[in-house]
Design a protein around this motif. Sequence first.
Motif, short mmCIF file in Angstrom:
data_model
loop_
_atom_site.label_atom_id
_atom_site.label_comp_id
_atom_site.label_asym_id
_atom_site.label_seq_id
_atom_site.Cartn_x
_atom_site.Cartn_y
_atom_site.Cartn_z
N PRO A 43 5.87 10.76 4.57
CA PRO A 43 6.54 10.12 3.44
C PRO A 43 5.94 10.58 2.11
O PRO A 43 4.85 11.14 2.08
N ALA A 44 6.64 10.25 1.05
CA ALA A 44 6.19 10.70 -0.26
C ALA A 44 4.84 10.10 -0.63
O ALA A 44 4.04 10.71 -1.32
N ASP A 45 4.59 8.91 -0.16
CA ASP A 45 3.38 8.21 -0.54
C ASP A 45 2.96 7.25 0.57
O ASP A 45 3.72 7.02 1.52
N LEU A 46 1.77 6.69 0.42
CA LEU A 46 1.36 5.62 1.32
C LEU A 46 2.33 4.46 1.17
O LEU A 46 3.00 4.34 0.14
N SER A 47 2.40 3.61 2.17
CA SER A 47 3.28 2.45 2.06
C SER A 47 2.75 1.34 2.95
O SER A 47 1.74 1.52 3.63
N PHE A 48 3.46 0.27 2.97
CA PHE A 48 3.08 -0.86 3.82
C PHE A 48 3.05 -0.46 5.29
O PHE A 48 2.34 -1.06 6.08
N VAL A 49 3.83 0.56 5.65
CA VAL A 49 3.85 1.00 7.05
C VAL A 49 3.29 2.41 7.21
O VAL A 49 3.45 3.03 8.26
N LYS A 52 -1.96 6.22 6.55
CA LYS A 52 -2.65 7.52 6.51
C LYS A 52 -1.61 8.55 6.11
O LYS A 52 -0.53 8.60 6.71
N LEU A 53 -1.94 9.38 5.13
CA LEU A 53 -0.96 10.34 4.65
C LEU A 53 -1.65 11.64 4.29
O LEU A 53 -2.60 11.64 3.49
N VAL A 54 -1.16 12.74 4.86
CA VAL A 54 -1.70 14.04 4.48
C VAL A 54 -0.94 14.52 3.25
O VAL A 54 0.29 14.65 3.27
N ARG A 55 -1.69 14.71 2.17
CA ARG A 55 -1.08 15.19 0.91
C ARG A 55 -1.19 16.71 0.84
O ARG A 55 -2.20 17.28 1.24
N PHE A 56 -0.13 17.34 0.35
CA PHE A 56 -0.04 18.80 0.27
C PHE A 56 0.03 19.23 -1.19
O PHE A 56 0.87 18.71 -1.93
N GLU A 57 -0.80 20.16 -1.61
CA GLU A 57 -0.71 20.70 -2.96
C GLU A 57 -0.89 22.22 -2.94
O GLU A 57 -1.84 22.71 -2.33
N ALA A 71 -6.13 14.35 3.56
CA ALA A 71 -5.74 13.28 4.48
C ALA A 71 -6.16 11.94 3.89
O ALA A 71 -7.23 11.42 4.16
N ASP A 72 -5.29 11.40 3.08
CA ASP A 72 -5.60 10.22 2.27
C ASP A 72 -5.62 8.94 3.11
O ASP A 72 -4.82 8.78 4.04
N GLN A 73 -6.50 8.04 2.76
CA GLN A 73 -6.58 6.74 3.43
C GLN A 73 -7.51 5.84 2.63
O GLN A 73 -8.18 6.31 1.70
N CYS A 74 -7.59 4.57 3.00
CA CYS A 74 -8.53 3.64 2.37
C CYS A 74 -9.95 4.16 2.53
O CYS A 74 -10.34 4.63 3.59
N ARG A 75 -10.75 4.04 1.43
CA ARG A 75 -12.12 4.56 1.45
C ARG A 75 -13.13 3.56 2.00
O ARG A 75 -14.29 3.87 2.15
N HIS A 76 -12.69 2.34 2.24
CA HIS A 76 -13.62 1.30 2.70
C HIS A 76 -14.86 1.27 1.82
O HIS A 76 -15.98 1.55 2.29
N CYS A 77 -14.64 0.93 0.55
CA CYS A 77 -15.71 0.92 -0.45
C CYS A 77 -16.87 0.03 0.00
O CYS A 77 -16.68 -1.00 0.67
N LEU A 78 -18.05 0.43 -0.41
CA LEU A 78 -19.21 -0.39 -0.11
C LEU A 78 -19.14 -1.71 -0.88
O LEU A 78 -19.55 -2.76 -0.39
N GLU A 79 -18.64 -1.65 -2.09
CA GLU A 79 -18.41 -2.85 -2.91
C GLU A 79 -16.94 -2.85 -3.29
O GLU A 79 -16.57 -2.41 -4.37
N PRO A 80 -16.09 -3.37 -2.44
CA PRO A 80 -14.64 -3.15 -2.65
C PRO A 80 -14.08 -3.96 -3.81
O PRO A 80 -14.13 -5.20 -3.79
N ASN A 122 -6.03 3.84 -5.36
CA ASN A 122 -4.59 3.59 -5.27
C ASN A 122 -4.11 3.53 -3.82
O ASN A 122 -3.20 4.24 -3.41
N ILE A 123 -4.74 2.65 -3.06
CA ILE A 123 -4.46 2.61 -1.62
C ILE A 123 -3.56 1.45 -1.15
O ILE A 123 -2.57 1.70 -0.46
#
Lengths: 235, 193, 808
Positions: A43-49, A52-57, A71-80, A122-123
């Motif tokens: 899909p064009a972007d991440l979404s509710f469903v 995980k999204l592989v971005r191409f540039e 391969a974009d996804q949540c970074r699971h921040c140490l201090e979210p 922006n996750i």
Amino acid sequence: MPGKSFFVDTTVCTACRGCQVACKQWHGLPAEKTVNRGSYQNPADLSFVTYKLVRFEEVVVKKKLKWLFFADQCRHCLEPPCEMTADDPTAIFRDSATGAVLYTANTKKLDAQAVIDSCPYNIPRAAKDGTLAKCDMCIDRVENGLLPACVKTCPTGAMNFGSRKEMLALAKKRKAKVKGAKLLDAGDIRVIYMVTEDPKLYHKFAVASIGAFDVSRAVAMKRMVRPLTDLTARL
Amino acid sequence: MKITRREFVQISGATAAGLAVSGLGFDLWPVKSHAQMLKLKTKYAKETLTICPYCAVGCGAIVHTSKKGDGRVINIEGDPDHVISRGSLCAKGAGLSGLSENENRLLEPMYRAPYAKEWKTVSWDWALTEVAKRVKKTRDATFTKKNKKGQVVNRTTDIVSVGSAALDNEECWIYQALMRALGLVYIEHQARI
Amino acid sequence: MTNHWIDIGNSDCILISGSNAAENHPISFKYVVKAMRKGAKLISVDPRFTRTSSKADIFAPMRSGTDIALLGGMIKYILDNKLYNKKYVSAYTNAPFIVGKKFSFKNGLFSGYNRKARKYDKSTWAFAMDKKGVPKMDRGLKDPRCVFQLLKKHYSRYNTKLVSQITGTSEADLKKVYKAYTATGKTGKAGTIMYAMGWTQHTVGTQNIRTMAMIQLLLGNIGVAGGGVNALRGESNVQGSTDHCLLWHIWPGYLKTPRASNVSLAAYNKKWTPKSKDPISANWWQNYPKYSVSMLKSFFGDNATKAKAFGYNWLPKVDDGKAYSWLDLFDEMYKGTVKGFFAWGQNPACSGANAGKNRQAMKNLDWMVNVNIFDNETGSFWHGPGMNPSTIKTEVFMLPCCVSFEKEGSVTNSGRWSQWRYQGPKPLGNTKADGDIMMELGFKLKELYKKSGVFPEPIMNLKWDYMTNGMYDSHKVAKEINGYFLKNVDFPKKKKSFKKGQLVPSFAYLKADGSTSSGNWLYCNSYTEKGNMAARRGQEDAVNKIGLYPKFSWCWPVNRRIIYNRASVDLKGRPWDKKDWVVKWTGKKWIGDVPDGGWPPLGSLEKPNPKSKWAFIMRKHGHAQIFGPGRADGPFPEHYEPLECPIEKNFMSKERMNPTAAVYATDADAYLTCDPRYPLVGTTYRVVEHWQTGAMTRPQPWLLEMQPQVFVEMSEKLAKLKGIKNGERVLATSARGSLECTAIVTKRFKPFKIGKNVVHQVGFPWCFGWRWPETGKEESANLLTPAVGDPNTRIPETKAFMCNVSKL
């Protein structure tokens, strides 16, 4: 720092998108209706469903063509920042064993846009009813001794997962071997990307921000969270 | 086909503790219990090994089939002990459960009569009986015992076959045996294209 | 593949050309990355920058259809710079063979060409023989008539300047590719080629691959770890289905389909059993009658008596000199000579070149049987675009089969590994395993022919006992393929005895007297008294630790993981590569991989050990063929333009296209070259997200989500010329058909400079068709491609054709 981390070596990613589908398969997420917009990215972007999204540039660096995959996804921040913004542990909380940042059905009660705006990467994405979703580190798999679905399926070693110590060591080792490699925000997040080009060429939100490191990451993130108007403007 | 992981949760009655479960189907707890179910596979899911049906790398996959519910696939993922793929699968392989658990699948034999605008669902016995009759009729009407030079050829060129690299080895063998016994010479498949 | 997937990790230089492995064989990149991390170079040669190219050290763009020019230039580079492995070339290849005086090459044609018949008289290419009937040789490679010197002469024309004019690859890029790859000619280094349909789907497809095989021989890269000629096969069992010969020209195990002139079993065996006068040549095919008779015993069981020539006369014969290939099959169907059609697990309405011709052809059928998991464009052709069902007579039987993991059986991967897979869930709904459908159809036919019918013998006598408890039993067939002893047999020389009913341990025990059966001699050893070898799961590597995993599954022949491995050692049996060795002579025996025969090493070329054999045991003369006198289009590969090409004149010779290419002449077969209406070079390819025509993947939402629509990729320059914007729908056309698709305007395609002209190339994925997605608007790129074939294989030229793209 205890808990788990990912190491994502973009230099060996072939964009086979096994991770993208493995994520949908494991989580039982439906496909989105898409169109070809003149790109392989879909899909064009991440979404509710789509967690995980592989971005191409396609970029040209020093006259050389590069096709960058991220391969974009949540970074699971140490201090979210999202957790801080939510300020409701029944909606957004951190798993103590792994450090996974987890969203529950109670996110429906939150100000979804505020949570989304608080994320430096922006996750999070909201359903129509306001419930938020994103990568859950396959916490169920991890707790049962399995690798996250995206890591398990990766053929080349682009996606890696383990204790934070192991992943930092692996990242350091790989960085030393690859010319021009840099690690993105490694000290602040649990999903450590290694890239060889300017991170912005991969994805606008590949890094949280540049030059905010004179203060501690947590403080910087809090700053980003608090003046929401600023953040919205940045987005 | 519609068995979901949530039903599994109901079967197991597990994981009631903890945070609220919304019933949305994508929240944390049903998924969590799914992994536990797989861990207890001997009880809840049959685990079988397969080889990916797409390209010819021949990657290994593990198929988890529900032992309860409707006996359908609940998960397919890479086989870590497969010495080539070591647990990896590409986009197609990672989505293998979407091949079998798919509402677009054909489930019944169908027949389209000459000039008809629609399919008609038929029984297997009827379909195979009618196919056999067509084969015999065409074969018997067109069978060539000798070619123009007078050499014995015992063949029919009026029935032809294509397929298939998607068949198992054993199926390939019996298929070619049947076709050749019928006298077909136009026997081709994907390797030619 | 001569080698196998894991072995790619042993390579020092990987050339990916005519393939886009990262997208179409994604897990192969596990081993590409492994090799690269050990310092291997990755080269990507492709008209377009692909996901494979994105990981390459060197990317060299080249115009589709010019591979022989590019690789011929590499041969010249190797010879000019003396980068070949002289010992290897002299000992193991036919480079020393003296070619007969009749052979010549002039103006783009080899000797013996008959323009009217578009054929060569190959007898003019024969080797000069000594008195004993063994080819004359000059192991020093100096004789002006030896293959090596002729090779030098032939490729002397392929200088980088000329090659660059033809391919559009810059001279600098050519040199980078040549330098990196030919470095593997050094002893102990190995280079490998990963190729696929990007090389085969040309009118010069066979010769594309031969050119690379010749390079591999010159560099000493065949038989060694990390080397070989590796065809990346595209379907899970296209290797197995080829081994079992679902092909017109061969019987299981690559035996020949009998020709009408093979009037008896004796004549057939005599014709196809090669004879060598050289005692050092293993000439393995001398065993041909053992394999053919054992196969007939598997076909007809006890009915295959010696008195009845084991049933040889029951099987159909093809006419001498006539082809019955895919292209011919659909040509006949289009002409209306075909009445009945089985499309079993295949979708020719989208997969065949000139797919529109195939679809029209299907209207001429009386009946069609379409077996598939999903409805597809073939079974539903009668209500496809442009079809009026009320005028189409064809009856269609659509039979739903189950998916691979709803049944049990084996598939053979590209590395020749036969792997057993098991049943997970039962077949969904009323679907059946293909094996059950076949068995039941066979029983119904036997039932009908029991009453009456023309020539019922082969049907009635066909051994058809592969059922257990009323269901098809793949184990029973697997055992039949392996073969049984049909009576008690003694092998005094081998000091072995076997009882009737035992499974044959390997093809070395097959007999030509009817005392053994084997459905496919190559698979004899796959299911023995030790069990189902394909189901093995052993995790240990072999002694040489190069990733052979000999106890994991099973591979043909006789579990040999790297074939031609007798060439991986010197004359004394010492590995060229001391570290990643394949086999090694201990003084008493070979260790490592299963050797290509257990004979001792040659010792020397002057006085070879009489107990030894030349390295290439499947060749009549025991040597690998740098000179290939059996090919239809010449013993050396020569550059010809594709049938449809953008230039009037071949820069290499007066012959523009392959003078022996197979062309067809119905009104659906238009070919246009240098036509201003079709100025763009077109090619087709696949994407990771779909498989083949997409018949199995387009009905899957997760995969369709990622690649929802057919597209055409073009350069930014071309898009500007045409006024086309990224993402907009455009119309692609060729002499044969048209296709609406989405434009992807990309930096990954660049215009080529061909001679003095700028040539634009575009590309289409061929994984779409109107049936799925349900919008009905995404069609097959094969509506554009021409039905024209390679003269050896008749594989169509879908990788290089002329087309146009315009705004809608």
